[in-house]
Enzyme design. Structure first.
Site, mmCIF file in Angstrom:
data_model
loop_
_atom_site.group_PDB
_atom_site.id
_atom_site.type_symbol
_atom_site.label_atom_id
_atom_site.label_comp_id
_atom_site.label_asym_id
_atom_site.label_seq_id
_atom_site.Cartn_x
_atom_site.Cartn_y
_atom_site.Cartn_z
ATOM 1 N N ALA A 273 0.850 -1.185 0.000
ATOM 2 C CA ALA A 273 0.000 0.000 0.000
ATOM 3 C C ALA A 273 0.888 1.238 0.000
ATOM 4 O O ALA A 273 2.076 1.142 0.312
ATOM 5 C CB ALA A 273 -0.888 0.014 1.233
ATOM 6 N N ASN A 276 -0.131 7.951 -0.088
ATOM 7 C CA ASN A 276 -0.348 9.245 -0.741
ATOM 8 C C ASN A 276 -1.326 10.098 0.066
ATOM 9 O O ASN A 276 -2.368 9.613 0.494
ATOM 10 C CB ASN A 276 -0.935 9.047 -2.136
ATOM 11 C CG ASN A 276 -0.176 8.022 -2.926
ATOM 12 O OD1 ASN A 276 1.011 8.164 -3.121
ATOM 13 N ND2 ASN A 276 -0.859 6.961 -3.342
ATOM 14 N N HIS A 308 -1.489 1.395 9.267
ATOM 15 C CA HIS A 308 -0.130 1.815 8.919
ATOM 16 C C HIS A 308 -0.166 3.037 7.987
ATOM 17 O O HIS A 308 0.479 4.056 8.238
ATOM 18 C CB HIS A 308 0.604 0.639 8.264
ATOM 19 C CG HIS A 308 1.979 0.955 7.765
ATOM 20 N ND1 HIS A 308 3.115 0.435 8.333
ATOM 21 C CD2 HIS A 308 2.418 1.728 6.728
ATOM 22 C CE1 HIS A 308 4.179 0.883 7.688
ATOM 23 N NE2 HIS A 308 3.777 1.664 6.703
ATOM 24 N N GLU A 309 -0.945 2.933 6.930
ATOM 25 C CA GLU A 309 -0.970 4.033 5.952
ATOM 26 C C GLU A 309 -1.572 5.297 6.547
ATOM 27 O O GLU A 309 -1.142 6.408 6.247
ATOM 28 C CB GLU A 309 -1.716 3.621 4.675
ATOM 29 C CG GLU A 309 -1.167 2.371 3.986
ATOM 30 C CD GLU A 309 0.338 2.357 3.783
ATOM 31 O OE1 GLU A 309 0.932 3.438 3.659
ATOM 32 O OE2 GLU A 309 0.920 1.250 3.765
ATOM 33 N N HIS A 312 0.842 7.300 8.547
ATOM 34 C CA HIS A 312 1.696 8.156 7.717
ATOM 35 C C HIS A 312 1.064 9.512 7.444
ATOM 36 O O HIS A 312 1.769 10.457 7.127
ATOM 37 C CB HIS A 312 1.957 7.494 6.359
ATOM 38 C CG HIS A 312 3.017 6.435 6.369
ATOM 39 N ND1 HIS A 312 4.249 6.605 6.958
ATOM 40 C CD2 HIS A 312 3.040 5.195 5.824
ATOM 41 C CE1 HIS A 312 4.983 5.502 6.763
ATOM 42 N NE2 HIS A 312 4.266 4.634 6.086
ATOM 43 N N GLU A 331 8.743 4.738 8.299
ATOM 44 C CA GLU A 331 8.283 3.352 8.230
ATOM 45 C C GLU A 331 8.316 2.644 9.585
ATOM 46 O O GLU A 331 7.403 1.889 9.909
ATOM 47 C CB GLU A 331 9.096 2.583 7.184
ATOM 48 C CG GLU A 331 8.944 3.131 5.756
ATOM 49 C CD GLU A 331 7.490 3.209 5.283
ATOM 50 O OE1 GLU A 331 6.588 2.666 5.953
ATOM 51 O OE2 GLU A 331 7.253 3.839 4.236
HETATM 52 N N1 BES Z 1 5.476 3.868 2.039
HETATM 53 C C1 BES Z 1 5.220 2.477 1.926
HETATM 54 C C2 BES Z 1 5.040 1.999 0.505
HETATM 55 C C3 BES Z 1 6.309 1.827 -0.264
HETATM 56 C C4 BES Z 1 7.110 0.732 -0.049
HETATM 57 C C5 BES Z 1 6.684 2.730 -1.230
HETATM 58 C C6 BES Z 1 8.272 0.569 -0.776
HETATM 59 C C7 BES Z 1 7.843 2.578 -1.945
HETATM 60 C C8 BES Z 1 8.646 1.495 -1.731
HETATM 61 C C9 BES Z 1 3.966 2.088 2.698
HETATM 62 O O1 BES Z 1 3.637 2.936 3.736
HETATM 63 C C10 BES Z 1 4.233 0.766 3.322
HETATM 64 O O2 BES Z 1 5.048 0.708 4.181
HETATM 65 N N2 BES Z 1 3.564 -0.278 2.875
HETATM 66 C C11 BES Z 1 3.794 -1.613 3.368
HETATM 67 C C12 BES Z 1 2.636 -2.128 4.154
HETATM 68 C C13 BES Z 1 2.816 -1.956 5.611
HETATM 69 C C14 BES Z 1 1.612 -2.458 6.368
HETATM 70 C C15 BES Z 1 4.047 -2.608 6.161
HETATM 71 C C16 BES Z 1 4.018 -2.499 2.176
HETATM 72 O O3 BES Z 1 3.890 -2.032 1.070
HETATM 73 O O4 BES Z 1 4.356 -3.661 2.386
HETATM 74 ZN ZN ZN Z 2 4.806 2.749 5.396
#
Ligand code: BES
Ligand code: ZN
Length: 848
Positions: A273, A276, A308-309, A312, A331
């Protein structure tokens, strides 16, 4: 111009203030055109404007107007140079641009790519017709593939976005629509100006969608968008989102900062996810929940990802890291906070017990010599992708939890709220957060935390009884058993005989002693790292280990601590820092206790010892009013039994699977048990008996639920027949599997490992082409390579990649090879204790 080459950051003589961005995607030709009008401030007189751009074509006639004392002067660039290696565009003017405000207009066009980054296309079916949608994914550094911009997190500006799209489609962006004007087959949709934000958070989606809608008590409109016909599946996430927004508003003492929040499921999506601002994008599996066909684990995943999102939106979007070195702030924090939210929304999930997975995975990666510090230097944009790893997320979240538990929940929350206030609409570095926490708490936060974020690795704290003293000694833990010379400031916690007898101190030097004369006579047990809140391992001397075994059998310890003791003991044995027999006698304590907690039982070598008992307890069908965790445990246990070839499970699985094949709504195969059944079925498949494989493909083809598809992909390669494994691997690369999903099929059976390696080699060029520009490529390497356990194999792998080095895989390859060496060493030492052969077999299955 040469001076701008090879620099990790853009020069600072001009800064953007506002972007007026118009985009016109062509969903049939898969191209787009755009114009951007950037309001900027020239800070120092300059002949150059340097900004990021990549894979874009500029149309002639970009212009810069500089406004000065009420007058405006036009400047035309004499030369425009696109330097692809540095992803920058250099505009040269033959006259210096004077200090002041200016507006800089560029026209450009590009391709809607299919690499799931920048401005890309995703595909879906509507009324039996194949369609394209246009989607953006800009983090970390791909906004520059959609429009020329200052693509760095600290270059915050406001955005006014306008989209020109086919009139029948929906157009979404970060902000609400202010105008929607149709003109024949096209419409022009304009969005409100955003607050200042970083480019990596800008988002646009164009396609056909259904949605469900709700709002928060203070009137923020929240929607979940999904494919036409699936809106029921959005309700769970919608509910979680509305509640979570309320929760964070309280926790951060700051309301959500935009007028609306949209969350949308995208059929082709590289990450899980993306946060944005105001338009969060998700994989379908991470947003949609189906009452009939989703498992408990799927439900939990949706809740945690949404939480999580949304975290952010404060931590990342409102307050943004100054540079990617501080990515972990984003993160690590969002990961930690998501547990806080999930625990508050679903206390019955006991989600903090699952936080142990975060810690364990963090420890696992950070136990390698090839790990890296939480704060990493970034030289080039392409290095950013690789740090979205277990160090930034899991170790990051773990050290935050450690700090919170050291400072206390209340003080921690107060400090965070004050940090958010102080840095709202701005950028912050790691040390800025420490400074706020230090001020609020009066504790030496900066010094303490630097030892965890600026050096890689972590300590093992050895504890021994010396007369009437406990002696604590720290040294770096490395899974290879090698010596490391790191030293940390360790917040040590311990309890003695009961959870109410509790002590804390900071271990600031290599070793320290503690007087326990008052407690010694009673032979009490000591548990160090109470509740596993610390990011370190503990090694007990024989005396203390014996007392702990007794405490485990007598059920004096929490499930979390029982897990921690076992995990540490396991890791120490595998690193040859402790005998295997002490691990086995520890394990027997759990058997004597008749361990029933899911967190502890997830531990593979342990559930192997207890499978039969558990099987009798859990069975195949849900009990009325059983817990969420029992439902998840049932799936895990049945899957383990299926892999081990447990006869009764095997037979029953196949019967239930038959029923499911005839009726997808049969109560005989509830979602929590499906993966187990699929794995069991795949154990029976061979070249001469393809029924199971073909049946699974049939279900795969017929379902439109992504979670079902990924469950199936996750089982196909578990087959012991390597010909079938090869067939399944090839299926992963076929047009029937979206390229985002191939990684689910990499959990190959032991028998198929060699086949998987050959397959990886044979398909390397194709894999690199499809996945090489993102982080998914690393999953292929780690999944296939790190399972091996001989030094000869390590050499062979190294030789293969010697002529195929690539910056996007360097770190992962090194880490995976280190694991192979560790496995080799470990198996050798394990084989020396032959009498324990069958337990050993299973131990080797889990790779440390
Ligand atoms: N900001 C990240 C998405 C992302 C990941 C963008 C790698 C660019 C490169 C997002 O907030 C995120 O961390 N997503 C996780 C899910 C979360 C519950 C650990 C994901 O994509 O696994
Ligand atoms: Zn994240």
């Amino acid at each position: 111009m040469e001076q701008f080459k090879g620099q990790p950051r853009l020069p600072k003589f001009a800064v953007p203030k506002r972007y007026d961005l118009k985009l016109k995607p062509d969903l049939v030709a898969c191209t787009f055109t755009g114009t951007v009008d950037i309001l900027l401030e020239i800070v120092n007189k300059t002949n150059f404007l340097v900004l990021n751009a990549s894979e874009l074509v500029f149309d002639r006639g970009s212009l810069c107007f500089i406004h000065h004392n009420n007058s405006s002067k036009e400047f035309r660039p004499v030369e425009v140079n696109l330097i692809e290696a540095d992803e920058i565009a250099v505009f040269e003017f033959n006259e210096g641009l004077p200090v002041g405000e200016g507006s800089f207009k560029i026209e450009f066009n590009g391709i809607l790519n299919d690499r799931m980054k920048g401005f890309y296309r995703s595909t879906y079916e509507h009324n039996g017709e194949k369609k394209n949608m246009a989607v953006t994914q800009f983090e970390p550094a791909d906004a520059r593939r959609c429009f020329p911009c200052w693509d760095e997190p600290a270059a915050k500006a406001t955005f006014r976005i306008t989209l020109e799209v086919p009139a029948e489609l929906m157009a979404l962006s970060n902000m609400p629509v202010i105008e929607d004007r149709s003109d024949g087959p096209l419409k022009t949709v304009s969005f409100q100006e955003s607050p200042i934000m970083s480019t990596y958070l800008v988002a646009v989606v164009v396609g056909l969608f259904d949605y469900v809608e709700d709002h928060t008590p203070d009137g923020i409109k929240v929607r979940v968008y999904c494919q036409i016909g699936k809106s029921n599946q959005g309700k769970f996430a919608l509910d979680v989102a509305v509640k979570t927004l309320g929760l964070y508003k309280e926790y951060f003492a700051t309301p959500y900062s935009l007028p609306k929040l949209d969350m949308i499921a995208i059929p082709d999506f590289a990450a899980g996810a993306m946060e944005n601002y105001g338009l969060v994008t998700y994989r379908e599996t991470a947003l949609l929940y189906d009452d009939q066909h989703s498992a408990a684990a799927n439900k939990q995943r949706v809740a945690v990802v949404v939480a999580h999102e949304l975290a952010h939106q404060w931590f990342g979007n409102l307050v943004t890291m100054e540079w990617w070195t501080h990515l972990w702030l984003n993160e690590g924090f969002a990961t930690w906070v998501s547990y806080l939210a999930a625990d508050s929304l679903f206390p019955e999930w006991k989600i903090w017990t699952q936080f142990l997975d975060e810690i364990t995975e963090g420890l696992r990666l950070d136990g390698l010599t090839e790990s890296h510090p939480i704060e990493v230097d970034i030289g080039h944009a392409c290095e950013i992708d690789e740090i979205f790893d277990a160090i930034s997320y899991r170790k990051g979240a773990s050290v935050i939890r450690m700090l919170q538990s050291y400072l206390g929940a209340e003080c921690f929350q107060r400090s965070l709220a004050s940090y958010i206030k102080q840095y709202a609409c701005s950028n912050a570095k790691t040390e800025d957060l420490w400074a706020v926490l230090e001020k609020e708490s009066g504790e030496p936060v900066n010094k303490l935390m630097n030892s965890w974020t600026k050096q890689k690795g972590y300590p093992v704290v050895s504890v021994s009884v010396k007369g009437n003293k406990l002696e604590f000694d720290q040294s770096q833990f490395l899974s290879s058993g090698a010596h490391g010379d790191g030293q940390w400031i360790v917040p040590v916690t311990l309890c003695c005989g009961s959870y109410s007898a509790h002590k804390n101190f900071l271990l600031q030097t290599k070793s320290e002693t503690m007087d326990i004369s008052g407690l010694l006579g009673s032979q009490k047990w000591f548990k160090i790292n109470v509740d596993q809140t610390g990011f370190y391992r503990v090694k007990y001397d024989d005396e203390l280990a014996g007392r702990l075994r007794y405490a485990i059998e007598a059920n004096h310890l929490s499930a979390t601590d029982r897990f921690g003791i076992l995990d540490d003991s396991y890791a120490l044995s595998m690193a040859c820092k402790q005998s295997l027999s002490s691990l086995f006698s520890l394990m027997s304590a759990y058997r004597n206790l008749l361990e029933t907690e899911m967190v502890v039982l997830q531990f593979p070598s342990l559930n192997y010892l207890m499978l039969e008992t558990l099987f009798r307890k859990l069975g195949w069908e849900p009990k009325e009013s059983e817990s969420h965790l029992d439902a998840m445990l049932r799936g895990e246990i049945l899957t383990a039994l299926a892999v081990f070839g447990h006869d009764i499970t095997q037979k029953e699985a196949i019967e239930r699977f038959r029923a499911f094949l005839n009726d997808r709504n049969t109560p005989l195969l509830p979602p929590d048990t499906r993966r187990a059944a699929y794995v069991a079925v795949m154990q029976t498949v061979s070249k001469s008996n393809r029924w199971g494989y073909e049946s699974l493909l049939k279900i795969y083809r017929e379902t439109d639920l992504s979670q079902e598809k990924t469950r199936i992909l996750g089982s196909l390669t578990s087959c012991p027949d390597s010909d079938i494994v090869l067939e399944a691997l090839n299926f992963l690369l076929s047009s029937e599997v979206r390229s985002q999903d191939a990684v689910y099929g990499l959990g190959v059976s032991r028998e198929g490992r060699e086949t998987a390696w050959r397959w990886l080699k044979d398909n390397w060029d194709h894999l690199l082409k499809t996945y090489g520009s993102g982080f998914l490529i690393t999953r292929f390497i780690s999944a296939v390579v790190s399972k091996f356990s001989t030094s000869e194999k390590a050499v062979e792998i190294e030789e293969f990649f010697a002529s195929r080095s690539h910056p996007a895989i360097t770190r992962t390859l090194k880490q995976s090879l280190e694991r192979v060496h560790i496995n080799a060493k470990c198996i050798k030492s394990v084989q020396e204790e032959k009498s324990l052969a069958d337990v050993v077999k299973e131990l080797a299955y889990r790779n440390y």
